[in-house]
Design a protein around this motif. Structure first.
Motif, PDB file in Angstrom:
ATOM      1  N   GLY A 518       0.830  -1.194   0.000  1.00 59.73           N
ATOM      2  CA  GLY A 518       0.000   0.000   0.000  1.00 59.73           C
ATOM      3  C   GLY A 518       0.869   1.250   0.000  1.00 59.73           C
ATOM      4  O   GLY A 518       2.042   1.226   0.407  1.00 59.73           O
ATOM      5  N   SER A 519       0.286   2.345  -0.463  1.00 61.86           N
ATOM      6  CA  SER A 519       1.037   3.604  -0.527  1.00 61.86           C
ATOM      7  C   SER A 519       0.076   4.777  -0.321  1.00 61.86           C
ATOM      8  O   SER A 519      -1.084   4.752  -0.766  1.00 61.86           O
ATOM      9  CB  SER A 519       1.746   3.735  -1.882  1.00 61.86           C
ATOM     10  N   ALA A 520       0.589   5.804   0.336  1.00 57.30           N
ATOM     11  CA  ALA A 520      -0.203   7.020   0.541  1.00 57.30           C
ATOM     12  C   ALA A 520      -0.021   8.013  -0.599  1.00 57.30           C
ATOM     13  O   ALA A 520      -0.875   8.881  -0.821  1.00 57.30           O
ATOM     14  CB  ALA A 520       0.172   7.686   1.868  1.00 57.30           C
ATOM     15  N   PHE A 572     -10.737  -8.066  -2.088  1.00 56.44           N
ATOM     16  CA  PHE A 572      -9.753  -7.943  -1.017  1.00 56.44           C
ATOM     17  C   PHE A 572      -9.006  -6.619  -1.124  1.00 56.44           C
ATOM     18  O   PHE A 572      -8.819  -5.899  -0.130  1.00 56.44           O
ATOM     19  CB  PHE A 572      -8.793  -9.132  -1.090  1.00 56.44           C
ATOM     20  N   VAL A 573      -8.591  -6.250  -2.329  1.00 51.30           N
ATOM     21  CA  VAL A 573      -7.901  -4.974  -2.544  1.00 51.30           C
ATOM     22  C   VAL A 573      -8.807  -3.799  -2.165  1.00 51.30           C
ATOM     23  O   VAL A 573      -8.373  -2.827  -1.527  1.00 51.30           O
ATOM     24  CB  VAL A 573      -7.429  -4.865  -4.005  1.00 51.30           C
ATOM     25  N   VAL A 574     -10.090  -3.883  -2.551  1.00 51.69           N
ATOM     26  CA  VAL A 574     -11.038  -2.808  -2.204  1.00 51.69           C
ATOM     27  C   VAL A 574     -11.143  -2.650  -0.700  1.00 51.69           C
ATOM     28  O   VAL A 574     -11.139  -1.529  -0.174  1.00 51.69           O
ATOM     29  CB  VAL A 574     -12.417  -3.101  -2.831  1.00 51.69           C
ATOM     30  N   TYR A 599      -3.333   3.987  -2.491  1.00 52.70           N
ATOM     31  CA  TYR A 599      -3.081   3.033  -3.561  1.00 52.70           C
ATOM     32  C   TYR A 599      -2.741   1.665  -2.950  1.00 52.70           C
ATOM     33  O   TYR A 599      -2.120   1.578  -1.881  1.00 52.70           O
ATOM     34  CB  TYR A 599      -1.911   3.482  -4.441  1.00 52.70           C
ATOM     35  N   VAL A 600      -3.115   0.618  -3.655  1.00 48.39           N
ATOM     36  CA  VAL A 600      -2.747  -0.757  -3.290  1.00 48.39           C
ATOM     37  C   VAL A 600      -2.347  -1.487  -4.567  1.00 48.39           C
ATOM     38  O   VAL A 600      -2.976  -1.305  -5.622  1.00 48.39           O
ATOM     39  CB  VAL A 600      -3.908  -1.506  -2.598  1.00 48.39           C
ATOM     40  N   PHE A 630       1.393  -8.750 -10.086  1.00 45.80           N
ATOM     41  CA  PHE A 630       0.231  -9.630  -9.966  1.00 45.80           C
ATOM     42  C   PHE A 630      -1.066  -8.835 -10.084  1.00 45.80           C
ATOM     43  O   PHE A 630      -2.003  -9.267 -10.756  1.00 45.80           O
ATOM     44  CB  PHE A 630       0.256 -10.370  -8.618  1.00 45.80           C
ATOM     45  N   PHE A 631      -1.119  -7.688  -9.426  1.00 47.57           N
ATOM     46  CA  PHE A 631      -2.314  -6.834  -9.480  1.00 47.57           C
ATOM     47  C   PHE A 631      -1.843  -5.398  -9.649  1.00 47.57           C
ATOM     48  O   PHE A 631      -1.006  -4.919  -8.873  1.00 47.57           O
ATOM     49  CB  PHE A 631      -3.133  -6.982  -8.194  1.00 47.57           C
ATOM     50  N   PRO A 632      -2.360  -4.709 -10.654  1.00 44.23           N
ATOM     51  CA  PRO A 632      -1.849  -3.354 -10.920  1.00 44.23           C
ATOM     52  C   PRO A 632      -2.252  -2.371  -9.827  1.00 44.23           C
ATOM     53  O   PRO A 632      -3.159  -2.619  -9.034  1.00 44.23           O
ATOM     54  CB  PRO A 632      -2.501  -2.998 -12.258  1.00 44.23           C
ATOM     55  N   GLU A 633      -1.558  -1.271  -9.804  1.00 50.18           N
ATOM     56  CA  GLU A 633      -1.847  -0.214  -8.834  1.00 50.18           C
ATOM     57  C   GLU A 633      -3.322   0.196  -8.945  1.00 50.18           C
ATOM     58  O   GLU A 633      -3.839   0.462 -10.026  1.00 50.18           O
ATOM     59  CB  GLU A 633      -0.935   0.981  -9.139  1.00 50.18           C
TER      60      GLU A 633
END
Length: 638
Positions: A518-520, A572-574, A599-600, A630-633
């Protein structure tokens, strides 16, 4: 003989006369005495020869003699079959002797051979049965199997309870209410029969907790042997409801194994509110509820099916890895353990050390596993000593698997099924060795309870053809289903009471792992840490069994299958972007405790155990390299 020889005096009860000086005869007469249950009297010829001068003494020395109430005389195999006529389950023997061509002659030839070689037959008897050849009873097996099953249910419900909100709760990864609504909109009311769950009535978090909490309470009742059959029936309904509600998170083979075992156990348990045993007379016999032989057969066949199918499927197909089939890599090449220890979903710390075993030992271990899974299950139906050896080997295999891998409650459940192979005589011997029981051979008498068996017979009629065909398809995966069986299976399959098994049919040769970050600001990224799956290469593999961290398990499947095959991953990302507490509590560390990330993303790495040299040099248990995205930003719309 029966048409030519008859004694002059009728008897009040049929009489079997045998050689009292023959050790072989003495053992088997004890078995017949119990089978005939007081309907036949037994006496050695040395004591009563004078009562029957019509019968030559040489006849008594060569074979057993059976005299019925009318005075008619039968000898040898014919005498044995005629004496067992009073036992309904054995009447087919006398009928076959009388009506099937060749059956009588083959029986008499076999009897004659044994009669001429009694010493050899006695040695074989001791080898296979030990000192006691009487029909085995399984009252202690019933008691401890049901308690063990109650313990497994307890573990399963508690393990799921602490995760249920984050997995399928209202704010979980895959909310059950959304799942059921979609099913209803797609297929209408037919969805109720396809997805049998109590959650159709209520899918709230409170109701999910009710199912889990109720399962815990009922498991404790089963362990305490309170209303076992009723408890098992409700446990099955509750766990089936949760398995349907759990969707992909409860689609594991041990979940369906628990349901199939729990369903069959309903007919195996005493149909009493509080089953008790009591002495008929001090030191003589114990009165207990009769064990259903049909339900016992069904449970033993389940153990056979589980082990046999798990072994056969390892040899019946090539191994598919990343979409292609590698025909050079088979279990039959005995190289599976070159990869298994570090590619399995959640290895324990002992797996790292087992991976360092020499190649010859790994190949021996694979061969041992295949023998135990494919050949040993046939000894489930053998006499006492081979059956006990089979139980010991099956239990040993489960313990070996449990030491190196976290397979939740599967190993405990498989061991519980193995307890059914240990009869009362064996339990008494163990208790005597431990100093907690008498060496006296006290028998357990069965209280009359015939009604319990009818339902088990109905289950047998419907499920045995399906189970036999499932075993056949393990040998012949390409075999098509006969239409009647396919129709029956389609109706039964949603209830998970007849299942196929095939643990580790596919052996992966690589270990991809997903790292979620994750990122701010989209520049600096911080990793989420899972509780059990490999993340930090310096963290030793952990032991979590019998608990199953279902999110960690699904991350292993997602890494192998890709996010397009695992639709839950996007949800899960949501939830991570929402910083949903129910979901983040499933993780070991949430790097955004106060404010959700903007962001994830997810990266893919390849992991492998370090070598002994690398471990000493770096202190790391794993080594890894990044292989892509595996999963885009992703971010939530603002």
């Amino acid at each position: 003989m029966k048409d030519q020889l008859r004694v002059s005096n009728p008897l009040p009860k049929p009489l079997m006369i045998w050689d009292g000086e023959c050790h072989f005869c003495r053992r088997w007469i004890e078995r017949w005495r119990e089978l005939t249950a007081g309907e036949v009297e037994y006496a050695p010829y040395q004591e009563i020869t004078e009562r029957f001068p019509e019968i030559p003494r040489e006849q008594f020395q060569h074979s057993v003699v059976y005299i019925d109430k009318t005075g008619q005389v039968f000898v040898a195999a014919e005498a044995v079959y005629r004496s067992l006529w009073c036992r309904p389950s054995k009447r087919w023997l006398w009928w076959s002797y009388e009506h099937i061509p060749g059956f009588a002659s083959i029986s008499e030839l076999g009897y004659g051979f044994i009669a001429r070689h009694r010493g050899f037959a006695s040695a074989i008897t001791r080898l296979l049965w030990g000192k006691d050849v009487r029909p085995p009873t399984y009252f202690w097996a019933q008691r401890w199997f049901l308690r063990a099953l109650g313990l497994v249910y307890l573990i399963a419900f508690v393990s799921l309870w602490i995760q249920i909100d984050g997995l399928v709760g209202a704010n979980g990864i895959s909310p059950i209410s959304d799942y059921l609504s979609l099913a209803r909109s797609e297929i209408g009311y037919k969805a109720v029969s396809i997805l049998p769950t109590l959650c159709w009535f209520n899918s709230s978090n409170t109701f999910l907790h009710f199912l889990c909490g109720g399962g815990v309470l009922l498991s404790l009742l089963l362990i305490c042997r309170i209303a076992p059959a009723i408890s098992l029936g409700i446990l099955f309904v509750f766990y089936l409801s949760l398995c349907v509600a759990g969707q992909t998170f409860l689609s594991f083979q041990w979940d369906i194994l628990l349901l199939e075992t729990g369903f069959l156990a309903i007919f195996f348990a005493p149909w009493r509110l509080w089953p008790k045993e009591h002495l008929i007379t001090p030191g003589s016999a114990i009165l207990a509820t009769e064990v259903s032989p049909v339900a016992m057969f069904l449970l033993k066949f389940l153990l056979f099916k589980l082990m046999f199918m798990s072994g056969v499927v390892k040899l019946s197909s090539g191994d598919t890895v990343w979409g292609w089939t590698d025909h050079s890599f088979h279990w039959s090449a005995l190289t599976a353990l070159d990869y298994h220890y570090w590619t399995q979903p959640l290895p324990t710390i002992f797996a790292w050390f087992a991976d360092k075993h020499p190649e010859w030992f790994k190949k021996f271990s694979v061969a041992f596993c295949l023998v135990v899974e494919i050949i040993v299950p046939f000894f489930i139906w053998a006499p006492r000593r081979p059956r006990l050896i089979a139980a010991g080997l099956l239990i040993f295999l489960q313990l070996a698997i449990a030491i190196t891998g976290n397979y939740c409650f599967f190993n405990l459940l498989a061991i519980a099924l193995c307890l059914l192979l240990i009869d009362d005589a064996s339990w008494r011997a163990v208790a005597a060795v431990a100093g907690r029981g008498s060496k006296r051979n006290v028998r357990i008498a069965a209280a009359s309870d015939r009604g319990y068996n009818f339902a088990a017979i109905i289950v047998l009629i419907f499920t045995l053809p399906l189970n036999l065909w499932l075993c056949y398809t393990a040998l012949k995966p390409e075999a098509g289903w006969p239409k009647p069986l396919m129709t029956l299976y389609a109706r039964i399959e949603p209830f998970r009471i007849v299942n196929g098994y095939g643990l580790f049919r596919v052996m992966t040769k690589e270990r991809p792992e997903i790292q979620v970050e994750g990122s701010a600001d989209g520049i600096d990224w911080v990793s989420y840490e899972f509780k059990w799956k490999p993340d930090d290469v310096n963290r030793a593999p952990r032991w979590c069994a019998p608990h199953q961290p279902r999110l960690d398990w699904q991350m292993w499947f997602a890494a192998l299958g890709g996010r397009r095959q695992e639709q839950w991953f996007e949800n899960f990302v949501v939830r991570l972007l929402q910083n949903e507490p129910a979901v983040t509590e499933l993780l070991a560390r949430n790097p955004f405790p106060d404010k959700p990330p903007k962001y994830v993303r997810a990266l893919l790495f390849k992991y492998q155990f370090t070598t002994s040299t690398e471990r000493r040099a770096t202190g790391a248990w794993w080594k890894r390299r990044e292989i892509g995205e595996f999963f885009p930003e992703a971010t939530l719309p603002r």
